[in-house]
Design an enzyme around this catalytic site. Structure first.
Site, short mmCIF file in Angstrom:
data_model
loop_
_atom_site.label_atom_id
_atom_site.label_comp_id
_atom_site.label_asym_id
_atom_site.label_seq_id
_atom_site.Cartn_x
_atom_site.Cartn_y
_atom_site.Cartn_z
N THR A 278 35.14 44.98 44.39
CA THR A 278 34.36 46.02 45.27
C THR A 278 33.29 46.29 46.19
O THR A 278 33.38 46.82 47.27
CB THR A 278 34.39 47.32 44.46
OG1 THR A 278 35.34 47.82 43.96
CG2 THR A 278 34.24 48.63 44.45
N TYR B 251 39.20 53.44 48.81
CA TYR B 251 38.80 51.64 49.50
C TYR B 251 39.66 50.71 49.44
O TYR B 251 40.39 50.80 48.23
CB TYR B 251 36.93 51.66 49.02
CG TYR B 251 37.44 50.98 47.95
CD1 TYR B 251 36.74 52.10 46.67
CD2 TYR B 251 37.06 49.67 47.12
CE1 TYR B 251 37.28 51.98 45.26
CE2 TYR B 251 37.07 49.55 45.84
CZ TYR B 251 37.25 50.36 45.19
OH TYR B 251 37.56 50.07 44.13
N SER C 99 39.85 41.66 42.61
CA SER C 99 40.23 40.76 41.27
C SER C 99 41.63 41.29 40.26
O SER C 99 41.87 40.28 39.79
CB SER C 99 38.96 41.02 40.19
OG SER C 99 38.94 42.79 39.53
N THR D 238 35.34 43.72 39.55
CA THR D 238 35.29 44.68 38.52
C THR D 238 36.25 43.78 37.38
O THR D 238 35.65 44.24 36.13
CB THR D 238 34.03 45.30 38.07
OG1 THR D 238 35.13 46.69 38.38
CG2 THR D 238 32.81 45.27 38.68
N ASP D 239 37.26 44.27 37.81
CA ASP D 239 38.18 44.28 36.89
C ASP D 239 39.14 43.23 35.97
O ASP D 239 39.44 43.56 34.83
CB ASP D 239 40.11 44.85 37.80
CG ASP D 239 39.58 46.23 38.57
OD1 ASP D 239 38.65 46.95 38.59
OD2 ASP D 239 40.36 46.51 39.02
N LYS E 168 34.65 45.08 30.62
CA LYS E 168 34.82 46.50 31.12
C LYS E 168 35.52 47.58 30.11
O LYS E 168 36.51 47.34 29.78
CB LYS E 168 36.26 46.35 32.30
CG LYS E 168 36.09 47.89 33.64
CD LYS E 168 36.17 47.14 35.15
CE LYS E 168 36.06 48.92 35.95
NZ LYS E 168 36.58 48.14 37.40
N GLU F 47 46.80 42.66 6.44
CA GLU F 47 48.21 43.17 6.43
C GLU F 47 48.91 42.12 6.92
O GLU F 47 50.02 41.63 6.15
CB GLU F 47 48.47 44.37 6.84
CG GLU F 47 47.57 45.69 6.57
CD GLU F 47 48.46 46.99 7.47
OE1 GLU F 47 49.53 47.57 7.01
OE2 GLU F 47 47.51 47.60 7.35
C1 SIN Z 1 37.99 45.10 41.70
O1 SIN Z 1 38.56 44.31 40.85
O2 SIN Z 1 38.59 44.02 42.56
C2 SIN Z 1 38.05 45.41 42.29
C3 SIN Z 1 37.33 46.85 40.94
C4 SIN Z 1 36.21 46.41 41.02
O3 SIN Z 1 35.95 45.22 41.89
O4 SIN Z 1 34.98 47.00 40.54
#
Ligand code: SIN
Length: 345
Positions: free
Chosen positions: A43, A53, A86, A119-120, A192, A299
């Site tokens: 992103t 986007y 990602s 971030t994914d 995340k 368990e």
């Molecule tokens: C991604 O992980 O490429 C899309 C989402 C992000 O970057 O927050």
């Protein structure tokens, strides 16, 4: 349990102090440190569309033009390694990226590496690099939750925070870092935990801390591919169809994202135990992000069934450790020790 919590408290404090000291570092004296930027997309490189986007569209050159202040803190150069969301990261790109990062650090020309990234799956790339980079110089992944062309884009602030952090002496000899929401997290703990907030990363408790110059013995130079390891997510009324599919596809390892304390319904447990007998390495993890999964006090009799407890590693990080472990050993006790104590040789 107590020492784990204490370690978490220590780690959180360290990260907070580190981030705070970065905020205070407004100027540096002497020649500027050299930072190499490897752009992969996300992103932070996103461009707006009619419905929202698309990630991985804007070039690193354009992204950097929006943050001229970076030049006050470091001499920068950059490469566009790939430009993807990602969600499209994969084992093959991770291998190439680790090779590239090691190559850049070995050149001796740079003081630190900054990787722009979605971030994914940032926590997975960071964890993979943490186990496969063999140099103490700082490596940081930087993301954003708003696309590069948004009026209130968060990428520029995160880039500035990250550069200010990695040029500091305290950044050397740590884990690979992740930067988001103006904060810094280390690879072992980062995950995340929010789909939309600009503060979407958090830290979970971790059993072991592994600076990326620790001798893990995982070298990517001669690897063309990684052993296939899948993840099965468990739920109430769990079906064994996904587990069966991985077994039938010949996967070398399977991580079970169990419920609660890594628990599995009887059908899943029986099928996984049978898979172990047929040579599949099974890691028992949990879909819960805090607390970890341990053989003691639970368990499931991991010793008897031949399972490996994930400790504090999430299913997705367990997958990465299991893949890398299987590149060097098939010995279950050795692999168990990696999950329990970290990968020191
Ligand atoms: C991604 O992980 O490429 C899309 C989402 C992000 O970057 O927050």
């Amino acid at each position: 349990m107590k020492h784990r919590l204490q370690f978490f408290a220590f780690l959180t404090l360290t990260v907070m102090l580190f981030a705070t000291s970065c905020q205070k570092n407004e100027t540096l004296s002497g020649p500027l440190p050299k930072v190499h930027i490897i752009a992969t997309g996300g992103t932070i490189a996103g461009a707006s569309t009619d419905i929202g986007y698309d990630a991985g569209k804007v070039s690193i050159e354009t992204i950097l033009q929006a943050v001229p202040e970076l030049k006050q803190y470091a001499e920068l150069d950059y490469e566009q390694f790939c430009n993807i969301g990602s969600q499209d990261m994969n084992d093959s790109i991770w291998l190439s990226l680790a090779k590239r990062v090691n190559q850049v650090l070995e050149s001796g020309k740079y003081d630190a590496i900054l990787i722009t990234h979605g971030t994914d799956v940032m926590e997975e790339t960071a964890f993979f690099l943490n186990l496969t980079i063999h140099d103490p110089k700082p490596v940081i992944l930087v993301g954003a939750m708003r696309p590069a062309d948004a009026e209130d884009a968060d990428g520029p602030y995160n880039l500035l925070t990250a550069v200010k952090a990695i040029v500091r002496p305290e950044a050397v000899g740590r884990e690979v870092m992740c930067c988001l929401g103006g904060k810094i997290y280390e690879a072992g703990a980062a995950f995340k935990n929010d789909t939309h907030s600009i503060d979407a990363l958090s830290a979970t408790s971790v059993d072991w801390y592994l600076p990326h110059n620790a001798n893990t013995g995982f070298y990517t130079d001669n690897l063309e591919e990684l052993p296939e390891v899948g993840i099965v997510y468990c739920y109430g009324s769990n079906s064994t169809v996904a587990l069966e599919a991985f077994i039938n596809a010949g996967y070398k390892g399977i991580v079970l994202a169990g419920v609660g304390d890594g628990n599995l319904n009887q059908e899943t447990l029986d099928l996984a135990a049978q898979a172990v007998k047929n040579g599949v390495m099974i890691v028992r993890s949990s879909r819960i992000p805090f607390g970890g999964v341990y053989t003691e006090g639970g368990e499931v009799d991991d010793e008897k069934l031949g399972f490996i407890a994930s400790g504090s590693l999430s299913p997705q990080k367990s997958r990465i450790l299991l893949m890398l472990a299987l590149t060097v050993t098939q010995d279950i006790d050795t692999i168990r020790s990696y999950f329990q104590n970290g990968v020191y040789r």
